[in-house]
Design a protein around this motif. Sequence first.
Motif, PDB file in Angstrom:
ATOM      1  N   GLN A 127       0.831  -1.207   0.000  1.00 17.52           N
ATOM      2  CA  GLN A 127       0.000   0.000   0.000  1.00 17.52           C
ATOM      3  C   GLN A 127       0.860   1.249   0.000  1.00 17.52           C
ATOM      4  O   GLN A 127       0.549   2.236  -0.666  1.00 17.52           O
ATOM      5  CB  GLN A 127      -0.924  -0.015   1.223  1.00 17.52           C
TER       6      GLN A 127
ATOM      7  N   ALA B 144       2.319   1.628  -3.459  1.00 17.22           N
ATOM      8  CA  ALA B 144       1.322   2.123  -4.405  1.00 17.22           C
ATOM      9  C   ALA B 144       1.071   3.609  -4.189  1.00 17.22           C
ATOM     10  O   ALA B 144       0.985   4.384  -5.144  1.00 17.22           O
ATOM     11  CB  ALA B 144       0.012   1.341  -4.260  1.00 17.22           C
TER      12      ALA B 144
ATOM     13  N   ARG C 176       3.107   5.769  -2.914  1.00 20.68           N
ATOM     14  CA  ARG C 176       4.272   6.529  -3.389  1.00 20.68           C
ATOM     15  C   ARG C 176       4.299   6.583  -4.903  1.00 20.68           C
ATOM     16  O   ARG C 176       4.656   7.598  -5.491  1.00 20.68           O
ATOM     17  CB  ARG C 176       5.561   5.886  -2.877  1.00 20.68           C
ATOM     18  N   SER C 177       3.906   5.485  -5.547  1.00 21.18           N
ATOM     19  CA  SER C 177       4.011   5.431  -7.007  1.00 21.18           C
ATOM     20  C   SER C 177       3.080   6.433  -7.691  1.00 21.18           C
ATOM     21  O   SER C 177       3.340   6.833  -8.812  1.00 21.18           O
ATOM     22  CB  SER C 177       3.734   4.020  -7.526  1.00 21.18           C
ATOM     23  N   VAL C 178       1.994   6.842  -7.016  1.00 20.54           N
ATOM     24  CA  VAL C 178       1.166   7.893  -7.610  1.00 20.54           C
ATOM     25  C   VAL C 178       1.576   9.269  -7.095  1.00 20.54           C
ATOM     26  O   VAL C 178       0.912  10.259  -7.363  1.00 20.54           O
ATOM     27  CB  VAL C 178      -0.352   7.674  -7.385  1.00 20.54           C
ATOM     28  N   GLY C 179       2.678   9.312  -6.355  1.00 24.33           N
ATOM     29  CA  GLY C 179       3.252  10.610  -6.002  1.00 24.33           C
ATOM     30  C   GLY C 179       2.773  11.213  -4.702  1.00 24.33           C
ATOM     31  O   GLY C 179       2.724  12.427  -4.562  1.00 24.33           O
TER      32      GLY C 179
ATOM     33  N   ARG D   2      11.963  -0.485  -9.264  1.00 21.74           N
ATOM     34  CA  ARG D   2      11.732   0.279  -8.032  1.00 21.74           C
ATOM     35  C   ARG D   2      12.732   1.420  -7.892  1.00 21.74           C
ATOM     36  O   ARG D   2      12.408   2.470  -7.339  1.00 21.74           O
ATOM     37  CB  ARG D   2      11.776  -0.649  -6.813  1.00 21.74           C
TER      38      ARG D   2
ATOM     39  N   ASP E  94      11.569   4.255 -10.148  1.00 16.99           N
ATOM     40  CA  ASP E  94      10.442   4.979  -9.561  1.00 16.99           C
ATOM     41  C   ASP E  94      10.751   5.494  -8.154  1.00 16.99           C
ATOM     42  O   ASP E  94       9.859   5.951  -7.452  1.00 16.99           O
ATOM     43  CB  ASP E  94       9.204   4.075  -9.522  1.00 16.99           C
TER      44      ASP E  94
ATOM     45  N   LEU F   3      11.257   4.006  -5.450  1.00 14.76           N
ATOM     46  CA  LEU F   3      10.754   3.261  -4.299  1.00 14.76           C
ATOM     47  C   LEU F   3      11.954   2.692  -3.536  1.00 14.76           C
ATOM     48  O   LEU F   3      11.835   2.281  -2.391  1.00 14.76           O
ATOM     49  CB  LEU F   3       9.808   2.141  -4.743  1.00 14.76           C
TER      50      LEU F   3
ATOM     51  N   GLN G 171       7.751  11.376  -8.754  1.00 14.57           N
ATOM     52  CA  GLN G 171       7.050  10.102  -8.945  1.00 14.57           C
ATOM     53  C   GLN G 171       5.722  10.271  -9.686  1.00 14.57           C
ATOM     54  O   GLN G 171       5.223   9.330 -10.297  1.00 14.57           O
ATOM     55  CB  GLN G 171       6.813   9.434  -7.590  1.00 14.57           C
ATOM     56  N   ARG G 172       5.159  11.486  -9.611  1.00 12.95           N
ATOM     57  CA  ARG G 172       3.881  11.709 -10.283  1.00 12.95           C
ATOM     58  C   ARG G 172       3.984  11.536 -11.798  1.00 12.95           C
ATOM     59  O   ARG G 172       2.998  11.294 -12.459  1.00 12.95           O
ATOM     60  CB  ARG G 172       3.375  13.124  -9.990  1.00 12.95           C
TER      61      ARG G 172
ATOM     62  N   MET H 278       3.248   3.196 -11.990  1.00 15.91           N
ATOM     63  CA  MET H 278       3.776   1.867 -11.673  1.00 15.91           C
ATOM     64  C   MET H 278       2.621   0.910 -11.452  1.00 15.91           C
ATOM     65  O   MET H 278       1.624   1.251 -10.813  1.00 15.91           O
ATOM     66  CB  MET H 278       4.643   1.957 -10.415  1.00 15.91           C
TER      67      MET H 278
ATOM     68  N   PHE I  37       1.886  -3.005 -10.070  1.00  9.85           N
ATOM     69  CA  PHE I  37       2.552  -4.016  -9.251  1.00  9.85           C
ATOM     70  C   PHE I  37       1.979  -5.409  -9.497  1.00  9.85           C
ATOM     71  O   PHE I  37       0.823  -5.557  -9.893  1.00  9.85           O
ATOM     72  CB  PHE I  37       2.381  -3.672  -7.766  1.00  9.85           C
TER      73      PHE I  37
ATOM     74  N   ASN J 208      -2.080  -3.981  -5.515  1.00  8.48           N
ATOM     75  CA  ASN J 208      -1.993  -2.935  -4.499  1.00  8.48           C
ATOM     76  C   ASN J 208      -3.025  -1.830  -4.681  1.00  8.48           C
ATOM     77  O   ASN J 208      -2.720  -0.657  -4.506  1.00  8.48           O
ATOM     78  CB  ASN J 208      -0.591  -2.312  -4.470  1.00  8.48           C
TER      79      ASN J 208
ATOM     80  N   ARG K  43      -5.585   3.531 -12.539  1.00 11.25           N
ATOM     81  CA  ARG K  43      -5.167   4.421 -11.446  1.00 11.25           C
ATOM     82  C   ARG K  43      -3.837   5.101 -11.777  1.00 11.25           C
ATOM     83  O   ARG K  43      -3.665   6.302 -11.544  1.00 11.25           O
ATOM     84  CB  ARG K  43      -5.017   3.626 -10.150  1.00 11.25           C
TER      85      ARG K  43
ATOM     86  N   MET L 193      -2.790   9.805 -13.430  1.00  7.45           N
ATOM     87  CA  MET L 193      -1.820  10.871 -13.161  1.00  7.45           C
ATOM     88  C   MET L 193      -1.134  11.343 -14.447  1.00  7.45           C
ATOM     89  O   MET L 193      -0.198  12.137 -14.405  1.00  7.45           O
ATOM     90  CB  MET L 193      -0.778  10.391 -12.149  1.00  7.45           C
TER      91      MET L 193
END
Lengths: 246, 276
Positions: free
Chosen positions: A120, A123, A125-128, B69, B72, B74, B110-111, B115, B117, B121, B183, B187
Amino acid sequence: MNWSWTFFFEYLTNGFMFRGAWTTVWLSVISMTIGLGLGVVAAMMKMYGNAAVRYIAEFYIWLFRGTPVLIQLIIIYTGLPQLGIRLNVIESAILGLALNEGAYLAEIIRAGIMSVDKGQNDAARSVGMTWRERMYLVILPQATRTIIPPLGNQFNGMLKTTSLASVISMEELMRNAQMLAQINFRVLEVYSVAALWYLLLVSIWGLIQQRIEAHYEKPFGPAAAISPEAAKELKKAMQKAGATKV
Amino acid sequence: MTIDAPPPAARAATSRPAKALGAPIVLIENVQKAFGDNHVLRDVSMTIRQGEVVVICGRSGSGKSTLLRCIDQLETIDGGTIRAAGHLMGFREKNGKRVALRDAEIARQQRDLGMVFQNFNLFPHVSVIENIMMAPVRILKRPRAEVKAEARELLARVGLPEKENAYPRQLSGGQQQRVAIARALAMKPQVMLFDEPTSALDPEMISEVLDVMVDLSHQGMTMIVVTHEMGFARAAADRVVLMHGGEIVEEAPPEQFFTNPRSEHTKLFLSKILSH
Ligand SMILES: Nc1ncnc2c1ncn2[C@@H]1O[C@H](COP(=O)(O)OP(=O)(O)OP(=O)(O)O)[C@@H](O)[C@H]1O
Ligand SMILES: [Mg+2]
């Protein structure tokens, strides 16, 4: 037998007892709310802080979980003035109860946050999302689901723990019962009424807790698959089926 | 990127292999990453151009997920440089020196990358449409109505227009993964990263997700896809990359990768994957 229904009913409808019960309610709500704030902060400090911050949080939790609330209340109200810190009865009661509650809630909240899947956070973080956004929008709402049931039990406990504030003369239900008992010496009647008040408060809370839990379970539980109306119908049907079987 | 489908002419023009690629949009240079003394990425370099679809494969533990990762952010890299969508990922250059970015600045970078998964998620506590709308509305502070319209378009695009009010757990794996793609697209990212998007799916659901991805590639999305779906690689990839022990050991257009690989690792990998 020396049980007086007259006194019992007199206490049951007594405005002084009612005011005591009302004080118990708001004292519980305020202490719980502040305790919740403290718990969230302590949990965050313990989970995300640097070593020093973590140590402070751990010390707080250790101290307040390791000592009786009664002593905490007495130290705050009667002990602190020796150091020049003077708090009135209400302030002392709220502070003592909230500090104690916060220490317990910190552990509950920490467990709740840890129960949220690591993915979670990825996820989010991945949308910023920033750390605050992740916490506020993704992690805490999901942790809430795990936290709510033990939190409800803590509040149940809080309603009764407030009675300890009677020792620092906080005029809540317990203290008011004590005062009435000293007037007429109808100890059994007056404390029975006090006990009934606690039962009533705790039962009302139980109903509220059920609703809150159902609300937070909605996205996860199987009941979400069907509408509430359909669920009711289904329940009825199942009861009927059960009834005809026996 | 717009989320509109391209005109038919553009679609026709994407018939492979002649595909016009744009300027480099992801530049990976000498990237190092270790977990403790486990060196997971050793000197990885790769350039991906705008509109390009790169498939990364390699056996378990070869560093594929870690590479995605790192791109991005992560994970933070230990050495090298990653530039993506115009950002120097994770750092800021100040008087020729590198300064690590703070959380909020990394979030801003990151926006521009999306990503997807392996385990979807999705946010389980909100509905499908809220999953898609959350970031544009709450983070970009865009008007709700406008975002909702776009979210519905995205749902239609991934073939789930009727599921907007469902909760994630009410969807099948394939449906959840398609929502996860929507999703990420909400963005309007410049690059999409996919980490084994179909490995957690039942076989009959794999193609519904791959179809969406092939579609996306036809619309010109730059994609880096970790997958062992060689059918997808054949259908959509411009380049296939094999990772082994934290290094890129083969990098070739799909036809060459499958029919005439140079690395022994690739031959071994292909013989294993094609044998079952
Ligand atoms: N967060 C982490 N902490 C410690 N080690 C990690 C972490 N993430 C990955 N690793 C290690 O890094 C190595 C590469 O992992 P990675 O997930 O990148 O492999 P992969 O190629 O994606 O494999 P798979 O096909 O199994 O997904 C593995 O040895 C793994 O154990
Ligand atoms: Mg992986």
